[in-house]
Design a protein around this motif. Structure first.
Motif, PDB file in Angstrom:
ATOM      1  N   PRO A   1      -2.703 -18.860  -6.848  1.00 42.53           N
ATOM      2  CA  PRO A   1      -3.278 -18.156  -5.726  1.00 42.53           C
ATOM      3  C   PRO A   1      -2.381 -17.854  -4.587  1.00 42.53           C
ATOM      4  O   PRO A   1      -2.453 -16.807  -3.901  1.00 42.53           O
ATOM      5  N   LEU A   2      -1.454 -18.646  -4.397  1.00 40.06           N
ATOM      6  CA  LEU A   2      -0.399 -18.507  -3.041  1.00 40.06           C
ATOM      7  C   LEU A   2       0.924 -18.023  -3.692  1.00 40.06           C
ATOM      8  O   LEU A   2       1.520 -16.952  -3.189  1.00 40.06           O
ATOM      9  N   SER A   3       1.365 -18.941  -4.313  1.00 33.55           N
ATOM     10  CA  SER A   3       2.998 -18.386  -4.852  1.00 33.55           C
ATOM     11  C   SER A   3       3.057 -17.334  -5.905  1.00 33.55           C
ATOM     12  O   SER A   3       4.107 -16.587  -5.666  1.00 33.55           O
ATOM     13  N   GLY A   4       1.650 -16.908  -6.233  1.00 39.23           N
ATOM     14  CA  GLY A   4       1.718 -15.937  -7.130  1.00 39.23           C
ATOM     15  C   GLY A   4       2.039 -14.622  -6.564  1.00 39.23           C
ATOM     16  O   GLY A   4       2.860 -13.606  -6.947  1.00 39.23           O
ATOM     17  N   ARG A   5       1.518 -14.375  -5.443  1.00 38.68           N
ATOM     18  CA  ARG A   5       1.804 -13.221  -4.704  1.00 38.68           C
ATOM     19  C   ARG A   5       3.359 -13.084  -3.838  1.00 38.68           C
ATOM     20  O   ARG A   5       3.603 -12.156  -3.799  1.00 38.68           O
ATOM     21  N   TRP A   6       3.578 -14.242  -3.780  1.00 37.30           N
ATOM     22  CA  TRP A   6       5.110 -14.449  -3.246  1.00 37.30           C
ATOM     23  C   TRP A   6       6.166 -13.937  -4.111  1.00 37.30           C
ATOM     24  O   TRP A   6       7.011 -13.173  -4.007  1.00 37.30           O
ATOM     25  N   LEU A   7       5.809 -14.757  -5.456  1.00 40.96           N
ATOM     26  CA  LEU A   7       6.621 -14.276  -6.731  1.00 40.96           C
ATOM     27  C   LEU A   7       6.582 -12.837  -6.902  1.00 40.96           C
ATOM     28  O   LEU A   7       7.506 -12.021  -7.534  1.00 40.96           O
ATOM     29  N   LEU A   8       5.269 -12.242  -6.920  1.00 40.10           N
ATOM     30  CA  LEU A   8       5.004 -10.841  -7.364  1.00 40.10           C
ATOM     31  C   LEU A   8       5.893  -9.982  -6.379  1.00 40.10           C
ATOM     32  O   LEU A   8       6.617  -9.143  -6.886  1.00 40.10           O
ATOM     33  N   ARG A   9       5.782 -10.203  -5.194  1.00 41.16           N
ATOM     34  CA  ARG A   9       6.449  -9.255  -3.980  1.00 41.16           C
ATOM     35  C   ARG A   9       8.059  -9.228  -4.363  1.00 41.16           C
ATOM     36  O   ARG A   9       8.578  -8.298  -4.330  1.00 41.16           O
ATOM     37  N   LYS A  10       8.464 -10.580  -4.609  1.00 38.24           N
ATOM     38  CA  LYS A  10       9.904 -10.921  -4.847  1.00 38.24           C
ATOM     39  C   LYS A  10      10.406  -9.908  -6.118  1.00 38.24           C
ATOM     40  O   LYS A  10      11.262  -9.490  -6.142  1.00 38.24           O
ATOM     41  N   PHE A  11       9.603 -10.096  -7.065  1.00 34.69           N
ATOM     42  CA  PHE A  11       9.832  -9.663  -8.293  1.00 34.69           C
ATOM     43  C   PHE A  11       9.842  -7.809  -8.162  1.00 34.69           C
ATOM     44  O   PHE A  11      10.965  -7.286  -8.695  1.00 34.69           O
ATOM     45  N   VAL A  12       8.838  -7.597  -7.613  1.00 33.83           N
ATOM     46  CA  VAL A  12       8.526  -6.099  -7.582  1.00 33.83           C
ATOM     47  C   VAL A  12       9.902  -5.569  -6.633  1.00 33.83           C
ATOM     48  O   VAL A  12      10.339  -4.580  -7.316  1.00 33.83           O
ATOM     49  N   LEU A  13       9.757  -6.118  -5.451  1.00 36.73           N
ATOM     50  CA  LEU A  13      11.165  -5.486  -4.609  1.00 36.73           C
ATOM     51  C   LEU A  13      12.499  -5.536  -5.521  1.00 36.73           C
ATOM     52  O   LEU A  13      13.290  -4.682  -5.024  1.00 36.73           O
TER      53      LEU A  13
ATOM     54  N   SER B   1       8.327   3.497 -10.759  1.00 34.86           N
ATOM     55  CA  SER B   1       9.007   3.051  -9.435  1.00 34.86           C
ATOM     56  C   SER B   1      10.532   3.883  -9.622  1.00 34.86           C
ATOM     57  O   SER B   1      10.801   4.339 -10.580  1.00 34.86           O
ATOM     58  N   ARG B   2      11.042   3.567  -8.560  1.00 33.44           N
ATOM     59  CA  ARG B   2      12.585   3.988  -8.631  1.00 33.44           C
ATOM     60  C   ARG B   2      13.497   3.189  -9.830  1.00 33.44           C
ATOM     61  O   ARG B   2      13.515   2.118  -9.801  1.00 33.44           O
ATOM     62  N   GLY B   3      13.719   4.183 -10.958  1.00 29.94           N
ATOM     63  CA  GLY B   3      14.522   3.185 -11.915  1.00 29.94           C
ATOM     64  C   GLY B   3      13.965   2.828 -13.116  1.00 29.94           C
ATOM     65  O   GLY B   3      14.341   2.284 -14.114  1.00 29.94           O
ATOM     66  N   GLY B   4      12.580   3.045 -13.041  1.00 32.03           N
ATOM     67  CA  GLY B   4      11.567   2.404 -14.172  1.00 32.03           C
ATOM     68  C   GLY B   4      10.283   2.206 -13.864  1.00 32.03           C
ATOM     69  O   GLY B   4       9.912   3.019 -12.989  1.00 32.03           O
ATOM     70  N   GLU B   5       9.551   1.375 -14.432  1.00 27.96           N
ATOM     71  CA  GLU B   5       8.004   1.447 -14.389  1.00 27.96           C
ATOM     72  C   GLU B   5       7.748  -0.141 -14.679  1.00 27.96           C
ATOM     73  O   GLU B   5       8.277  -0.873 -15.553  1.00 27.96           O
ATOM     74  N   PHE B   6       6.587  -0.510 -13.708  1.00 28.42           N
ATOM     75  CA  PHE B   6       5.928  -1.883 -13.871  1.00 28.42           C
ATOM     76  C   PHE B   6       4.600  -1.684 -15.016  1.00 28.42           C
ATOM     77  O   PHE B   6       4.108  -0.782 -14.923  1.00 28.42           O
TER      78      PHE B   6
ATOM     79  N   LYS C   1      13.421  -5.346  -8.466  1.00 28.22           N
ATOM     80  CA  LYS C   1      13.608  -4.351  -9.290  1.00 28.22           C
ATOM     81  C   LYS C   1      13.406  -2.831  -8.872  1.00 28.22           C
ATOM     82  O   LYS C   1      13.540  -1.953  -9.607  1.00 28.22           O
ATOM     83  N   GLY C   2      13.246  -2.763  -7.415  1.00 24.05           N
ATOM     84  CA  GLY C   2      13.337  -1.410  -6.807  1.00 24.05           C
ATOM     85  C   GLY C   2      11.771  -0.938  -6.486  1.00 24.05           C
ATOM     86  O   GLY C   2      11.834   0.491  -6.119  1.00 24.05           O
ATOM     87  N   GLY C   3      10.883  -1.752  -6.692  1.00 24.78           N
ATOM     88  CA  GLY C   3       9.799  -1.366  -6.293  1.00 24.78           C
ATOM     89  C   GLY C   3       9.080  -1.440  -4.714  1.00 24.78           C
ATOM     90  O   GLY C   3      10.164  -1.504  -4.224  1.00 24.78           O
ATOM     91  N   THR C   4       7.925  -1.027  -4.529  1.00 23.18           N
ATOM     92  CA  THR C   4       7.924  -0.928  -3.064  1.00 23.18           C
ATOM     93  C   THR C   4       6.434  -1.753  -2.776  1.00 23.18           C
ATOM     94  O   THR C   4       5.874  -2.523  -3.635  1.00 23.18           O
ATOM     95  N   ASP C   5       6.322  -1.971  -1.147  1.00 23.46           N
ATOM     96  CA  ASP C   5       5.220  -2.880  -1.027  1.00 23.46           C
ATOM     97  C   ASP C   5       3.809  -2.325  -1.477  1.00 23.46           C
ATOM     98  O   ASP C   5       2.895  -2.860  -1.724  1.00 23.46           O
ATOM     99  N   HIS C   6       3.714  -1.070  -1.366  1.00 23.33           N
ATOM    100  CA  HIS C   6       2.572  -0.258  -2.036  1.00 23.33           C
ATOM    101  C   HIS C   6       2.207  -0.514  -3.273  1.00 23.33           C
ATOM    102  O   HIS C   6       0.988  -1.088  -3.775  1.00 23.33           O
ATOM    103  N   ILE C   7       3.197  -0.730  -4.400  1.00 24.61           N
ATOM    104  CA  ILE C   7       3.010  -1.277  -5.834  1.00 24.61           C
ATOM    105  C   ILE C   7       2.563  -2.568  -5.747  1.00 24.61           C
ATOM    106  O   ILE C   7       1.722  -3.026  -6.504  1.00 24.61           O
ATOM    107  N   VAL C   8       3.186  -3.482  -4.949  1.00 29.01           N
ATOM    108  CA  VAL C   8       2.851  -4.801  -4.760  1.00 29.01           C
ATOM    109  C   VAL C   8       1.405  -4.944  -4.465  1.00 29.01           C
ATOM    110  O   VAL C   8       0.583  -5.582  -5.088  1.00 29.01           O
TER     111      VAL C   8
END
Length: 439
Positions: free
Chosen positions: A258-270, A299-304, A272-279
């Motif tokens: 519920p909580l840490s998943g969103r935080w880990l997701l944002r860390k993970f995506v950013l 995303s820049r350099g790849g895809e999720f 790798k070069g992703g954006t807040d929009h993707i998050v």
């Protein structure tokens, strides 16, 4: 008089020793020092010189305060000449920079000076850029970040050492700095804009903190203690998530917390070069329970992609050179024995490649579409892509499957962890047997 001299000596020793130990701890031998002429930077310069490191000074003239800016420059010129310190004076057109890049005057000045400092550091091969932020500045930064809305990194405020920028005075108060300069008999200049509350930092310094100090006299010390705690928290968390961030898969189990998943997701995506929009798009998918396998975000350099076991990151420019892939593996030779032959024949994991061929006869590379292997125990050949598909690897794992290929024939001899070819097998007549495995 003796008491006064003893006090002054104590103040001098404390600050000089503090700065010297900070530099010694980091192995710093050469410094680019930002010198404005104010109390903090003048104290920094004197302490750096006392430490014995090689110092080159830089003074930035932003021409925002008319004659006062020119006065500052002249003071720094005379100060550096007095102590034989090489000085680089640079003039900036702040308004021109803002017209091109936007932002406030404060941010423009910060960006301009740090870019120049870093170029100077690289040009002179200096170990660090030294700036004169003190513990009062750190407390003010923490409050600024808090009022804007911040997480651990914001409440950690300034870093003592970033690897490029070092702040040797970060645990020294402004009061201690002024006492240090008084003990030296060292003059300095006062920026008149610091006395007004036109800027937000000055408002916090001149109005907010004095108001809070009426109720909590040690508030600046408390804020700096909070900053230290947050720095330790950040270090611990970074250590904990480092392995997750370096991997190319964020599991569904972690993603759906519920909580840490969103935080880990944002860390993970950013990371790798992703954006807040993707998050935000991925969060909406998770929250609506619409995790569709195969859904992709470029995303820049790849895809999720939502893969078999989690959110996967697929870089688009993965190296396929022999040199890069070869670095991940090692060869080892063995004298042939009946026991070794039995061991090799019993190994069904395919985690190692056993062969009578020498390393010079074998290429190591990633698999490609159209590759075929003649699997041991079977007739004919099979597409490597089909073999990998049956192994039920994730999309990330599929991309990283490595082959051993005979150079002379182009024959694929081994698909790592999956299949062994019936070609170039070891037998009892081989005197030396080679093993290839991942380091």
């Amino acid at each position: 008089m003796e008491i006064k001299e003893a006090t002054e000596n104590h103040i001098l020793c404390r600050l000089d020793n503090w700065v010297g130990s900070e530099l010694s701890l980091k192995g710093v031998k050469k410094i680019i020092a930002g010198i404005s002429g104010g109390a903090d930077s003048v104290a920094l310069l004197r302490a750096l010189l006392h430490s014995g490191v090689e110092v080159e000074a830089v003074h930035c003239n932003f021409h925002l305060r008319g004659e006062e800016s020119n006065r500052d420059e002249q003071f720094v010129r005379e100060l550096c000449a007095q102590f034989d310190v090489p000085l680089d004076v640079v003039d900036f057109d702040v308004e021109s920079y803002r017209r091109q890049h936007g932002g406030s005057v404060e941010m423009a000045c910060r960006d301009l000076r740090y870019e120049y400092f870093e170029n100077k550091r690289m040009e002179t091969q200096a170990d660090r850029i030294a700036v004169a932020h003190n513990s009062d500045d750190n407390a003010e930064t923490l409050l600024l970040n808090l009022f804007r809305g911040a997480g651990i990194a914001g409440l950690r405020a300034m870093k003592k050492d970033t690897g490029k920028v070092i702040r040797p005075l970060l645990e020294v108060s402004r009061k201690e700095i002024e006492e240090y300069l008084d003990a030296l008999g060292q003059p300095y200049i006062v920026d008149s804009t610091n006395l007004t509350s036109d800027y937000r930092r000055n408002f916090i310094r001149n109005d907010v903190i004095p108001l809070i100090e009426r109720e909590w006299p040690d508030v600046k010390r408390s804020l700096n203690r909070t900053s230290c705690i947050m720095a330790a928290e950040e270090e611990g968390i970074d250590s904990f998530v480092k392995e997750i961030m370096e991997a190319d898969i964020l599991s569904y189990e972690m993603l759906c917390r519920p909580l840490s998943g969103r935080w880990l997701l944002r860390k993970f995506v950013l990371k790798k070069g992703g954006t807040d929009h993707i998050v935000n798009e991925i969060v909406r998918s998770v929250e609506s329970a619409e995790i569709r396998k195969g859904a992709r975000w470029e995303s820049r350099g790849g895809e999720f992609i939502f893969g078999q076991s989690g959110l996967e990151w697929l870089p688009t420019e993965e190296s396929q050179s022999l040199e890069d892939n070869g670095r991940k593996f090692s060869w080892e030779s063995f004298e042939n024995t009946p026991e070794l032959i039995n061991k090799i024949r019993a190994d069904r994991s395919n985690s190692s490649f056993w062969t009578p061929l020498s390393p010079d006869e074998v290429d190591i590379r990633l698999w490609r579409e159209g590759d075929r292997i003649k699997p041991l125990g079977m007739k004919g050949s099979r597409l490597v892509s089909d073999v990998i598909g049956e192994a039920k690897f994730s999309a990330v794992e599929r991309r990283k499957v490595v082959l051993a290929v005979e150079k002379s024939s182009g024959e694929i001899l081994w698909v790592e962890r999956i299949k062994r070819s019936r070609k170039a097998l070891v037998n009892q007549s081989d005197k030396v047997i080679w093993r290839l495995q991942r380091k």
